[in-house]
Scaffold this motif. Structure first.
Motif, PDB file in Angstrom:
ATOM      1  N   SER A 122     -50.599 -72.611  14.493  1.00 64.58           N
ATOM      2  CA  SER A 122     -51.197 -72.122  15.691  1.00 64.58           C
ATOM      3  C   SER A 122     -52.366 -71.328  15.221  1.00 64.58           C
ATOM      4  CB  SER A 122     -50.295 -71.722  16.748  1.00 64.58           C
ATOM      5  OG  SER A 122     -49.315 -72.438  16.983  1.00 64.58           O
ATOM      6  N   ARG A 144     -52.436 -76.727  16.221  1.00 66.14           N
ATOM      7  CA  ARG A 144     -52.125 -76.298  17.696  1.00 66.14           C
ATOM      8  C   ARG A 144     -52.994 -74.933  17.839  1.00 66.14           C
ATOM      9  NH1 ARG A 144     -48.012 -77.203  20.937  1.00 66.14           N
ATOM     10  NH2 ARG A 144     -46.747 -77.682  19.168  1.00 66.14           N
ATOM     11  N   LEU A 172     -52.267 -80.238  22.305  1.00 64.55           N
ATOM     12  CA  LEU A 172     -52.358 -79.043  21.361  1.00 64.55           C
ATOM     13  C   LEU A 172     -53.347 -78.017  21.443  1.00 64.55           C
ATOM     14  CD1 LEU A 172     -51.012 -80.961  17.984  1.00 64.55           C
ATOM     15  CD2 LEU A 172     -49.620 -79.810  19.877  1.00 64.55           C
ATOM     16  N   GLN A 187     -41.427 -76.586  20.724  1.00 58.89           N
ATOM     17  CA  GLN A 187     -42.021 -77.585  19.868  1.00 58.89           C
ATOM     18  C   GLN A 187     -41.426 -77.499  18.211  1.00 58.89           C
ATOM     19  OE1 GLN A 187     -44.742 -80.123  20.951  1.00 58.89           O
ATOM     20  NE2 GLN A 187     -43.359 -79.745  22.540  1.00 58.89           N
ATOM     21  N   ASP A 197     -42.762 -76.810  15.353  1.00 58.36           N
ATOM     22  CA  ASP A 197     -43.682 -76.431  14.566  1.00 58.36           C
ATOM     23  C   ASP A 197     -43.091 -75.294  13.672  1.00 58.36           C
ATOM     24  OD1 ASP A 197     -45.559 -77.338  16.475  1.00 58.36           O
ATOM     25  OD2 ASP A 197     -46.241 -75.370  17.116  1.00 58.36           O
ATOM     26  N   ALA A 245     -45.727 -79.874  15.909  1.00 62.48           N
ATOM     27  CA  ALA A 245     -45.086 -80.928  16.937  1.00 62.48           C
ATOM     28  C   ALA A 245     -44.379 -82.025  16.283  1.00 62.48           C
ATOM     29  CB  ALA A 245     -46.377 -81.541  17.807  1.00 62.48           C
TER      30      ALA A 245
END
Length: 376
Positions: free
Chosen positions: A50, A71, A108, A307, A309, A345
Motif C-alpha cells: 500500500s 493498493r 484498490l 484483504q 495483502d 488482494a
C-alpha cells in the motif's frame, strides 16, 4: 530524479526549485506516468502493498498503482498559491483535477488532496481545502514541520524560504507559532490529516497531533539526507500517535525500502538515547502505515476479514544467520533485496525477481531516456 538533486540537498529551497523546474519544463505527462510506474514497481519489489503517493500529477500515481496492482491513495497537490487573492482560482483548479483524477479510482486506488506545505498555501486556500476534504470525504496529507528554514519562516518570517519568497515578490505574514499550532489554529487538523515529517515538533505540538487524531508519516532517511534533523519518533509513539514509515521518494532518499527505513528509524532513536524495539519499528512499517493511510480495516496485518495483502521475506541468506529473533532478523538484518513475493488482494504481483503485471524492461528503458533528457 534519483541522484539528480543530490548536489543541491544542502539548500532545501534550491532543491525544491530544481525539482519543480525539471519536472515542469522537461518532463512530458508520459515521462511522469512512466516514472510513477517505475516507482510503483520498486515499491512492490520491496514488499510494499500500500502506498500514499503525493504529487502534482496524481493521475500518474493512480494509474501506476492500478497498472502494478498496488493498493493506495494518490494525493493531488495544489499549485503554488500563497496569494490570498488567488485562493478561489487555485481551489477551483485543484477541485477540477480531483474530479478528473477520480476516473482512475478502483477498489484498490483512491484519490486524496495535498495542500503542499504552510509556505506554499495561503490561509484562505487551506481553509477552503479543509472544507472540501471534510465535505467530500477526501483524505488529506501535508508536508509539515520539515525543515529549520520552515521553522524560521513560521516563527519569525526569516530564513532561506523567506528569502526565496521575497525574491518571488510574495508577501508573508509569519504566524509566529509552530507549524502544528498554525495548522490547528486555522482548522486544518479537523481533517485528521497525514502529516509528512514532523521533525520540528515539541511536546505541545505532539499533544495537538494526538488530540486531533492527526497521523504522521515518519521519513527518517530523507530527514537525515537533507540534514533536517531527527524527528522525535519515540515521543510520538509514547503519546500514542499513529505513525507510519515513508521514504519521501527516490528524489530525496534514493531508495524506497521500508525495511531499511524501519532499521534507520530504530537506530536513529537509539542515538538519542531512546530505545525502540525491533518489533515496534516493524509495526510502524506495517499496521502503523495502514493506520496512517486510514486503511487499517483492510490491510496492515494478517487477520480474518482483512484483504490478503502480504509479502514473503526470505531469511535464508548468510548475513541473516542465525535467526534468533524474527523481528530483529527482519529489521536489523534484512532489506528489500530479501523480498521474494508480494501479494495484494490475493493476487501475486511479484515473485522470484519478476513483476507479473508490467513490462519492467520497457519501463526502465524509458526511464533512462527521461533521465538523460533532464540531465541535458
Amino acid at each position: 530524479m534519483r541522484g539528480f538533486l543530490d548536489s543541491v540537498e544542502n539548500e532545501f529551497s534550491t532543491w525544491l526549485l530544481k525539482l519543480a523546474t525539471a519536472r515542469d519544463r522537461k518532463m512530458t505527462p508520459e515521462d511522469i506516468e512512466n516514472s510513477a510506474l517505475c516507482g510503483a514497481a520498486e515499491a512492490v519489489r520491496a514488499g510494499v502493498t500500500s502506498v500514499g503517493d503525493i504529487g502534482k500529477h496524481a493521475f500518474a500515481g493512480a494509474k501506476a498503482l492500478s497498472q502494478i496492482g498496488l493498493r493506495g491513495i494518490s494525493y493531488q497537490e495544489n499549485s503554488f498559491a500563497l496569494d490570498e487573492n488567488l485562493a478561489r482560482e487555485k481551489f477551483t483548479e485543484l477541485r477540477e483535477k480531483v474530479s478528473e483524477n477520480q476516473q482512475f479510482e478502483t477498489s484498490l486506488v483512491k484519490i486524496g488532496i495535498t495542500p503542499h506545505a504552510p509556505y506554499t498555501v495561503s490561509r484562505k486556500l487551506f481553509e477552503m481545502l479543509t472544507d472540501f476534504s471534510i465535505g467530500s470525504k477526501l483524505p488529506m496529507t501535508i508536508h509539515a514541520a520539515e525543515s529549520r528554514a520552515e521553522e524560521e519562516l513560521m516563527r519569525s518570517g526569516t530564513g532561506n524560504i523567506a528569502a526565496v519568497l521575497k525574491n518571488l515578490g510574495v508577501s508573508w505574514d509569519a504566524p509566529k507559532s509552530s507549524t502544528i499550532q498554525y495548522l490547528n489554529k486555522i482548522g486544518v487538523l479537523k481533517t485528521k490529516p497525514l502529516l509528512a515529517h514532523c521533525i520540528n515538533v515539541d511536546g505541545e505540538d505532539l499533544e495537538i497531533i494526538h488530540s486531533t487524531e492527526t497521523k504522521i508519516a515518519h521519513c527518517p532517511k530523507s530527514n537525515a539526507k537533507f540534514a533536517h534533523g531527527i524527528a522525535p519518533f519515540a515521543e510520538m509513539l509514547k503519546k500514542n500517535i499513529v505513525v507510519g514509515l515513508g521514504s519521501d521518494s527516490v528524489a530525496s532518499n534514493n531508495v524506497c525500502d521500508i525495511l531499511e527505513e524501519a532499521r534507520f528509524a530504530d537506530l536513529l532513536q537509539r542515538t538519542r538515547g531512546k530505545f525502540i524495539k525491533a518489533e515496534t519499528a516493524l509495526h510502524a512499517a506495517t499496521l502503523g502505515g495502514a493506520m496512517a493511510l486510514g486503511l487499517e480495516n483492510e490491510t496492515g496485518s494478517l487477520e480474518a476479514g482483512k484483504q490478503a495483502d502480504l509479502c514473503v521475506i526470505s531469511l535464508a541468506a548468510l548475513p541473516q544467520q542465525p535467526v534468533t529473533d524474527v523481528y530483529a532478523a527482519l529489521v536489523f538484518s534484512s532489506s528489500a533485496r530479501d523480498v521474494i513475493q508480494t501479494i495484494i488482494a490475493g493476487n501475486t504481483i511479484y515473485e522470484n525477481g519478476e513483476i507479473k503485471t508490467i513490462d519492467e524492461a520497457a519501463a526502465t528503458a524509458r526511464l533512462k531516456e527521461t533521465a538523460q533528457k533532464i540531465a541535458n
